[in-house]
Design an enzyme around this catalytic site. Structure first.
Site, PDB file in Angstrom:
ATOM      1  N   ASP A  51      37.768   0.203 -26.746  1.00 44.91           N
ATOM      2  CA  ASP A  51      37.572   1.377 -25.903  1.00 44.91           C
ATOM      3  C   ASP A  51      37.492   0.917 -24.463  1.00 44.91           C
ATOM      4  O   ASP A  51      37.165  -0.229 -24.181  1.00 44.91           O
ATOM      5  CB  ASP A  51      36.346   2.192 -26.321  1.00 44.91           C
ATOM      6  N   ASP A 136      30.815  11.631 -27.349  1.00 50.08           N
ATOM      7  CA  ASP A 136      29.931  10.476 -27.190  1.00 50.08           C
ATOM      8  C   ASP A 136      28.504  10.976 -26.958  1.00 50.08           C
ATOM      9  O   ASP A 136      28.192  11.531 -25.906  1.00 50.08           O
ATOM     10  CB  ASP A 136      30.419   9.650 -26.001  1.00 50.08           C
ATOM     11  N   GLU A 138      24.640   9.883 -26.737  1.00 51.62           N
ATOM     12  CA  GLU A 138      23.630   8.837 -26.584  1.00 51.62           C
ATOM     13  C   GLU A 138      22.727   9.225 -25.420  1.00 51.62           C
ATOM     14  O   GLU A 138      23.121   9.965 -24.530  1.00 51.62           O
ATOM     15  CB  GLU A 138      24.284   7.476 -26.341  1.00 51.62           C
TER      16      GLU A 138
END
Length: 254
Positions: A51, A136, A138
């Site tokens: 990534d 994503d 987090e």
């Protein structure tokens, strides 16, 4: 005389063996701080990828493909108004190199999921043959503008709203990327019928996410690639080369 003979021998040996450039040209995906995991090691997975975001300023995508990078997840957006400055370049260059690529969105807890989904849709091309979108999730303790940390039920609700909007546009359900702490604190095991991309660089997925199935594993943040400066996140696909092709047939954008 002895020195001349030694010099000749060294010259002959160098002619027979690979030069440093030739060796580097065949160098595989590396890791500056490898971990020995319990169970199956990352190198035993036949399909590997990477990534990239703005921190990867100069990726040699052709060389990456040559040493075994099959897929790449590229940061596109964060929140409702921050586009990654390297996204367009990464997207074009990875595609030209023949690497299957997809885009990910870094979630921001102080903007509605609807605004964030629209921004992602407006930024990422709906390109045939690309990977499903990625959400994503987090905690970001370094954000100077947003310290909000909702409870797990609220987090899951906002995630589902983003997923529903993005799924409708791209025709594929997004993959969830997360970390062990975020997964645990927000009860992400409650999501069913969603594929996971799991970060765990010290423990195996089975140890860090007990009972959770997964499609991708980000196993290191200290990876290296030939002719690409700096460190790179390296990932594996959970399956054989044959199942990778089958998965692509089912899950790429049409």
């Amino acid at each position: 005389m002895a020195l001349r003979i030694l010099a000749v021998l060294l010259l002959l040996l160098s002619a027979c063996g690979p030069s440093p450039e030739q060796f580097n040209g065949r160098m595989e995906i590396g890791d500056t701080a490898p971990v020995v995991f319990s169970g199956r090691q990352p190198k035993r997975f036949p399909v590997r990828g990477m990534d990239a975001a703005r921190f990867q300023t100069s990726v040699d995508w052709e060389r990456a493909k040559a040493v075994g990078i099959e897929f790449a997840f590229l940061k596109a957006t964060e929140g409702g108004d921050l586009k990654d400055i390297k996204f367009d370049d990464h997207w074009r260059s990875a595609g030209r190199a023949g690497i299957v690529r997809g885009a990910y969105h870094f979630y921001y807890f102080c903007t509605t999921p609807e605004v964030q989904a629209k921004f992602f849709i407006d930024t990422v091309p709906r390109t045939r043959g690309t990977l499903p979108p990625v959400l994503d999730m987090e905690w970001n303790p370094f954000s100077p503008t947003c310290q909000r940390r909702p409870d797990g039920a609220t987090v899951r609700n906002e995630m589902q709203r983003w997923i529903d909007i993005v799924s409708a546009h791209f025709g594929q359900k997004p993959i969830i990327y997360t970390t062990p702490r975020f997964y645990r604190e927000n009860g992400l095991s409650a999501f069913k019928g969603v594929e996971f991309w799991l970060r765990t660089t010290a423990k195996s997925p089975a140890e860090a996410y007990p009972g959770q199935s997964w499609r991708f594993w980000q196993y290191t943040a200290t990876g290296t690639l030939p002719n690409t400066p700096g460190l790179v996140d390296i990932n594996v696909f959970n399956g054989s080369a044959e199942s990778w092709q089958s998965w692509l047939d089912q899950r790429t954008i049409r």
